[in-house]
Design an enzyme around this catalytic site. Structure first.
Site, mmCIF file in Angstrom:
data_model
loop_
_atom_site.group_PDB
_atom_site.id
_atom_site.type_symbol
_atom_site.label_atom_id
_atom_site.label_comp_id
_atom_site.label_asym_id
_atom_site.label_seq_id
_atom_site.Cartn_x
_atom_site.Cartn_y
_atom_site.Cartn_z
ATOM 1 N N LEU A 2 0.935 -1.131 -0.138
ATOM 2 C CA LEU A 2 0.252 0.033 -0.208
ATOM 3 C C LEU A 2 1.006 1.025 -0.057
ATOM 4 O O LEU A 2 1.919 1.389 0.882
ATOM 5 C CB LEU A 2 -0.785 -0.074 1.130
ATOM 6 N N CYS A 3 0.760 2.008 -0.746
ATOM 7 C CA CYS A 3 1.616 3.310 -0.762
ATOM 8 C C CYS A 3 0.915 4.142 0.422
ATOM 9 O O CYS A 3 0.186 4.474 0.731
ATOM 10 C CB CYS A 3 1.042 4.297 -2.104
ATOM 11 N N VAL A 4 2.398 4.385 1.064
ATOM 12 C CA VAL A 4 2.060 5.198 2.481
ATOM 13 C C VAL A 4 1.650 6.440 2.228
ATOM 14 O O VAL A 4 0.778 6.713 3.160
ATOM 15 C CB VAL A 4 3.680 5.376 2.941
ATOM 16 N N ALA A 12 -2.323 6.045 1.533
ATOM 17 C CA ALA A 12 -2.755 5.301 2.626
ATOM 18 C C ALA A 12 -3.093 6.171 3.970
ATOM 19 O O ALA A 12 -4.038 6.161 4.707
ATOM 20 C CB ALA A 12 -1.681 3.941 3.067
#
Lengths: 100, 135, 130
Positions: free
Chosen positions: C77-79, C82
């Site tokens: 998941l892209c930080v 997210a």
């Protein structure tokens, strides 16, 4: 190159743009709401059919079925394929352009 | 890593109505660190991303458009804008933000990053890529 | 062949998650390798374990977790995406002073560089989105 289109031509110009970009010999796969672009007897059928000489067009069968459609509703020349066919198209083409 | 690849980031969404433009730009800026061969293409409503004078103040949204000016510093200096898309929308190159980069090889001469190209040229460029990401 | 996939839409609103999942299953069944699945934009919502769909519907999040376990997939998941959307792992929760985390098993949170790396390392990169 493999192009995928996931929008209905009735709501988006994605398919039209895709077909005007796609070079001769390209593969175009209609997925999700994109499968409506493969219908015969629709307001969009004629220009989609015209492109068939230059590019090969496929429609994802599970997405057709989910929408109450089957391969026999497609413009002649458009082939229905499964997810396995999708994977094969992705392998056979050295790059992929997903028209989002 | 297995060497350099050609990346094209295709932008087909307008800037404010959805988040795709700004989050797409974030990918390009982060990706610049990987020293790949990078270009961007603006097609359809994507050309509106480069419109000058964007002012989001009254919408309460953050104005991300100044971030496009950073692209030149990250050596992302090939921004291809489709001519037909501009014309369809009644825009000309003068409506776009002046985005530039400095060419190290030519005594830091300032050059425009924006290249207005027609659809056929853009289709050729697309064909040259290894990876095409759409936002 | 080595594939990577980016998923750009959240589950249950858009078919993108389902299409990506079916494509990946078919690729694995055909003996291909999946290098990474990267979730971006609203796609990060594929990775919250608090998702509770009705019993008679597919559980998109659990389905990813199970596929990851079965095939040792890398679900990222892209930080930045997210954080904006309230998807946090224990580390992020602690760092940002949140009272809990919600990341689903099999997912990890990392930076956008993971997407670029996936493009570099894979033979093909597909995007499933709107």
């Amino acid at each position: 190159m493999l192009h995928t289109v996931n929008k209905s031509p009735f709501e988006s110009s994605s398919l039209k743009t895709c077909l005007s970009f796609a070079k001769s010999g390209s593969d175009v796969l209609l997925i999700e709401d994109g499968v409506y672009g493969g219908l015969s007897g629709s307001a969009h059928t004629s220009w989609v059919a015209e492109a068939l000489g230059d590019v090969r067009v496929y429609a994802l069968e599970p997405d057709l079925k989910a929408r109450g459609l089957s391969g026999d509703r497609l413009i002649p020349g458009i082939e229905a394929v499964g997810y396995d066919g999708f994977v094969e198209l992705a392998c056979a083409n050295d790059k992929i352009q997903n028209w989002l | 890593m297995s060497g350099s690849k050609k990346f094209m980031y295709i932008n087909r969404h307008a800037p404010c109505g959805t988040v795709y433009a700004v989050e797409g730009l974030e990918v390009v800026l982060i990706g610049a660190a990987f020293e790949q061969d990078v270009c961007m293409a603006f097609i359809g409503d994507g050309v509106f991303q480069l419109k000058q004078d964007q002012d989001t103040a009254d919408t309460g949204m953050k104005n991300f458009s100044p971030a496009y000016r950073a692209l030149g510093d990250y050596e992302v200096n090939r921004l291809y804008v489709e001519r037909e898309s501009l014309q369809e929308r009644g825009l000309t190159e003068e409506d776009l933000m002046p985005l530039t980069w400095e060419d190290e090889d030519e005594d830091w001469t300032e050059k425009s990053s924006i290249h207005v190209v027609d659809r056929a040229q853009l289709s050729d460029l697309m064909e040259e890529q290894d990876i095409i990401l759409n936002f | 062949m080595k594939f990577s996939v980016m998923v750009s839409e959240g589950p249950y609103t858009h078919q993108a998650s389902d299409s990506a999942y079916q494509f990946i299953r078919a690729a694995l069944a055909a003996g291909h390798e999946i290098f990474r699945i990267f979730f971006y934009h609203d796609g990060v919502n594929n990775g919250t374990r608090l998702t509770t769909p009705p019993q008679d519907d597919r559980h998109i999040v659990n389905r990813w977790s199970e596929l990851a376990t079965e095939h040792e997939l890398d679900l990222v998941l892209c930080v930045a995406a997210a954080q904006r959307r309230g998807i946090v792992d224990p580390d992020e929760a602690k760092r940002n002073g949140k009272d809990g985390d919600n990341i689903a098993p099999g997912f990890r949170i990392s930076g956008l560089g993971q997407l670029i790396e996936a493009g570099i390392e894979s033979d093909r990169l597909l995007v499933f989105g709107d």
